[in-house]
Design an enzyme around this catalytic site. Structure first.
Site, PDB file in Angstrom:
ATOM      1  CB  SER A 134      -3.503   5.925   3.116  1.00 53.34           C
ATOM      2  OG  SER A 134      -4.831   6.096   2.659  1.00 53.34           O
ATOM      3  CE1 TYR A 147      -4.653   1.001   4.954  1.00 50.05           C
ATOM      4  CE2 TYR A 147      -5.674   3.100   4.418  1.00 50.05           C
ATOM      5  CZ  TYR A 147      -4.707   2.146   4.175  1.00 50.05           C
ATOM      6  OH  TYR A 147      -3.807   2.329   3.158  1.00 50.05           O
TER       7      TYR A 147
HETATM    8  N1  LIG Z   1      -3.936   0.453  -3.157  1.00 54.40           N
HETATM    9  C1  LIG Z   1      -4.288   1.680  -2.818  1.00 54.40           C
HETATM   10  O1  LIG Z   1      -5.199   2.290  -3.416  1.00 54.40           O
HETATM   11  C2  LIG Z   1      -3.570   2.380  -1.688  1.00 54.40           C
HETATM   12  C3  LIG Z   1      -3.939   3.707  -1.403  1.00 54.40           C
HETATM   13  C4  LIG Z   1      -3.260   4.392  -0.390  1.00 54.40           C
HETATM   14  C5  LIG Z   1      -2.253   3.752   0.300  1.00 54.40           C
HETATM   15  N2  LIG Z   1      -1.922   2.459   0.015  1.00 54.40           N
HETATM   16  C6  LIG Z   1      -0.806   1.855   0.756  1.00 54.40           C
HETATM   17  O2  LIG Z   1       0.140   1.366  -0.182  1.00 54.40           O
HETATM   18  C7  LIG Z   1       0.893   0.286   0.403  1.00 54.40           C
HETATM   19  C8  LIG Z   1       0.939  -0.884  -0.548  1.00 54.40           C
HETATM   20  O3  LIG Z   1      -0.382  -1.373  -0.709  1.00 54.40           O
HETATM   21  P1  LIG Z   1      -0.845  -2.181  -2.007  1.00 54.40           P
HETATM   22  O4  LIG Z   1      -2.097  -1.524  -2.461  1.00 54.40           O
HETATM   23  O5  LIG Z   1       0.306  -2.366  -2.930  1.00 54.40           O
HETATM   24  O6  LIG Z   1      -1.265  -3.565  -1.307  1.00 54.40           O
HETATM   25  P2  LIG Z   1      -1.241  -5.067  -1.824  1.00 54.40           P
HETATM   26  O7  LIG Z   1      -1.185  -5.161  -3.294  1.00 54.40           O
HETATM   27  O8  LIG Z   1      -2.347  -5.734  -1.092  1.00 54.40           O
HETATM   28  O9  LIG Z   1       0.182  -5.586  -1.276  1.00 54.40           O
HETATM   29  C9  LIG Z   1       0.431  -5.644   0.090  1.00 54.40           C
HETATM   30  C10 LIG Z   1       1.764  -6.347   0.300  1.00 54.40           C
HETATM   31  O10 LIG Z   1       2.051  -6.356   1.701  1.00 54.40           O
HETATM   32  C11 LIG Z   1       2.204  -7.711   2.158  1.00 54.40           C
HETATM   33  N3  LIG Z   1       1.761  -7.734   3.544  1.00 54.40           N
HETATM   34  C12 LIG Z   1       0.531  -7.433   4.027  1.00 54.40           C
HETATM   35  N4  LIG Z   1       0.507  -7.588   5.350  1.00 54.40           N
HETATM   36  C13 LIG Z   1       1.759  -7.965   5.727  1.00 54.40           C
HETATM   37  C14 LIG Z   1       2.363  -8.291   6.965  1.00 54.40           C
HETATM   38  N5  LIG Z   1       1.668  -8.251   8.103  1.00 54.40           N
HETATM   39  N6  LIG Z   1       3.674  -8.663   6.979  1.00 54.40           N
HETATM   40  C15 LIG Z   1       4.385  -8.705   5.831  1.00 54.40           C
HETATM   41  N7  LIG Z   1       3.859  -8.409   4.627  1.00 54.40           N
HETATM   42  C16 LIG Z   1       2.566  -8.065   4.580  1.00 54.40           C
HETATM   43  C17 LIG Z   1       1.380  -8.531   1.159  1.00 54.40           C
HETATM   44  O11 LIG Z   1       1.772  -9.883   1.070  1.00 54.40           O
HETATM   45  P3  LIG Z   1       1.143 -11.022   2.056  1.00 54.40           P
HETATM   46  O12 LIG Z   1      -0.342 -10.811   2.053  1.00 54.40           O
HETATM   47  O13 LIG Z   1       1.592 -12.315   1.480  1.00 54.40           O
HETATM   48  O14 LIG Z   1       1.752 -10.746   3.386  1.00 54.40           O
HETATM   49  C18 LIG Z   1       1.749  -7.802  -0.133  1.00 54.40           C
HETATM   50  O15 LIG Z   1       3.048  -8.168  -0.566  1.00 54.40           O
HETATM   51  C19 LIG Z   1       0.209   0.002   1.745  1.00 54.40           C
HETATM   52  O16 LIG Z   1       0.926   0.625   2.784  1.00 54.40           O
HETATM   53  C20 LIG Z   1      -1.158   0.652   1.606  1.00 54.40           C
HETATM   54  O17 LIG Z   1      -1.711   0.998   2.843  1.00 54.40           O
HETATM   55  C21 LIG Z   1      -2.558   1.758  -0.952  1.00 54.40           C
END
Ligand SMILES: NC(=O)c1ccc[n+]([C@@H]2O[C@H](COP(=O)([O-])OP(=O)(O)OC[C@H]3O[C@@H](n4cnc5c(N)ncnc54)[C@H](OP(=O)(O)O)[C@@H]3O)[C@@H](O)[C@H]2O)c1
Length: 221
Positions: A134, A147
């Protein structure tokens, strides 16, 4: 030959978008997330193996290792699952340390543990690791210190791994803001809706996987 990927956090958001793309090109996929109700139908539709559980749990990681072994080994590990930590995002002055400790287990130790478990096979197959980071790892946004510090740690682990493991490609990727559940939790549903969808990041990830540039930090776009 069919390639195999393990994607953590694949039940929604970026992990699911990447899983869809790889499945459509014939990859064998092992997908994980905590919630089985969301994960299993998704995996069924993609013809993937679903293993629900928490990446921070060593017993669940052992199950993932066994599943990979049963499917002949791994070409690609995508450490995408991540927690956000305390919400609303608190200043560091009052950050609850037990929450931060848990967040380091999920966002830093779990990805490293999976890398450690799969490294022998990844070296042998000249495989790849994608660690999703991130911009909060490198920018000082108020409230994002908990975070962001986990992502900074993940980035530096990736950085050192890249020099220690020349046979494995290691990329740590800042995907930019995406309209997902995580962003909605952080900034509210209305603001999150203005961000691009996670599928817009997939071509960047696919380019890495297909073209295999040198290990390093990658910023989307
Ligand atoms: N969205 C943004 O703007 C953004 C920006 C920068 C970086 N990121 C990064 O992008 C990546 C994906 O994020 P996203 O935005 O796609 O998030 P998201 O839509 O909330 O999806 C997160 C996924 O991870 C799973 N998860 C969370 N905690 C877990 C655990 N302890 N064990 C196993 N699975 C787990 C969730 O399912 P369950 O809850 O069922 O476990 C879900 O499948 C992350 O690394 C995040 O930090 C996101």
């Amino acid at each position: 030959m069919t390639k195999t990927a393990l994607i953590t956090g694949a039940s929604r958001g970026l992990g699911l978008a990447l899983a869809r793309s790889l499945a459509s090109d014939g990859w064998r996929l092992i997908l994980t997330a905590r919630g089985a109700d969301a994960l299993e139908p998704v995996a069924d539709r993609l013809g993937a193996v679903a293993l629900a559980g928490d990446v921070a749990d060593p017993a669940h990681r052992d199950r993932l290792v066994r599943a990979v072994r049963d499917h002949g080994g791994l070409d690609l590990l995508v450490n995408n699952a991540s927690g956000l930590g305390a919400v609303p995002l608190p200043p560091l002055a009052g950050y609850p340390l037990d929450t931060l400790e848990d967040l380091f287990r999920t966002n830093v130790l779990a990805p490293l543990a999976l890398v450690q478990a799969f490294l022998p096979g990844l070296r042998e197959r000249r495989g790849a690791v994608v660690n999703i980071s991130s911009d909060a790892a490198v920018e000082a946004y108020e409230g994002w210190g908990g975070y962001g510090s986990t992502k900074a740690a993940l980035e530096q682990l990736s950085n050192v791994l890249a020099v220690e493991e020349p046979r494995v490609a290691v990329w740590w990727v800042d995907p930019g803001e995406m309209h997902t559940a995580m962003l909605a939790d952080a900034v509210g549903a209305e603001d999150a809706a203005a961000a691009p969808g996670p599928e817009t990041v997939v071509p960047t990830l696919r380019r890495l996987i297909e073209e295999r540039p040198a290990s390093g930090r990658v910023s989307h776009p």
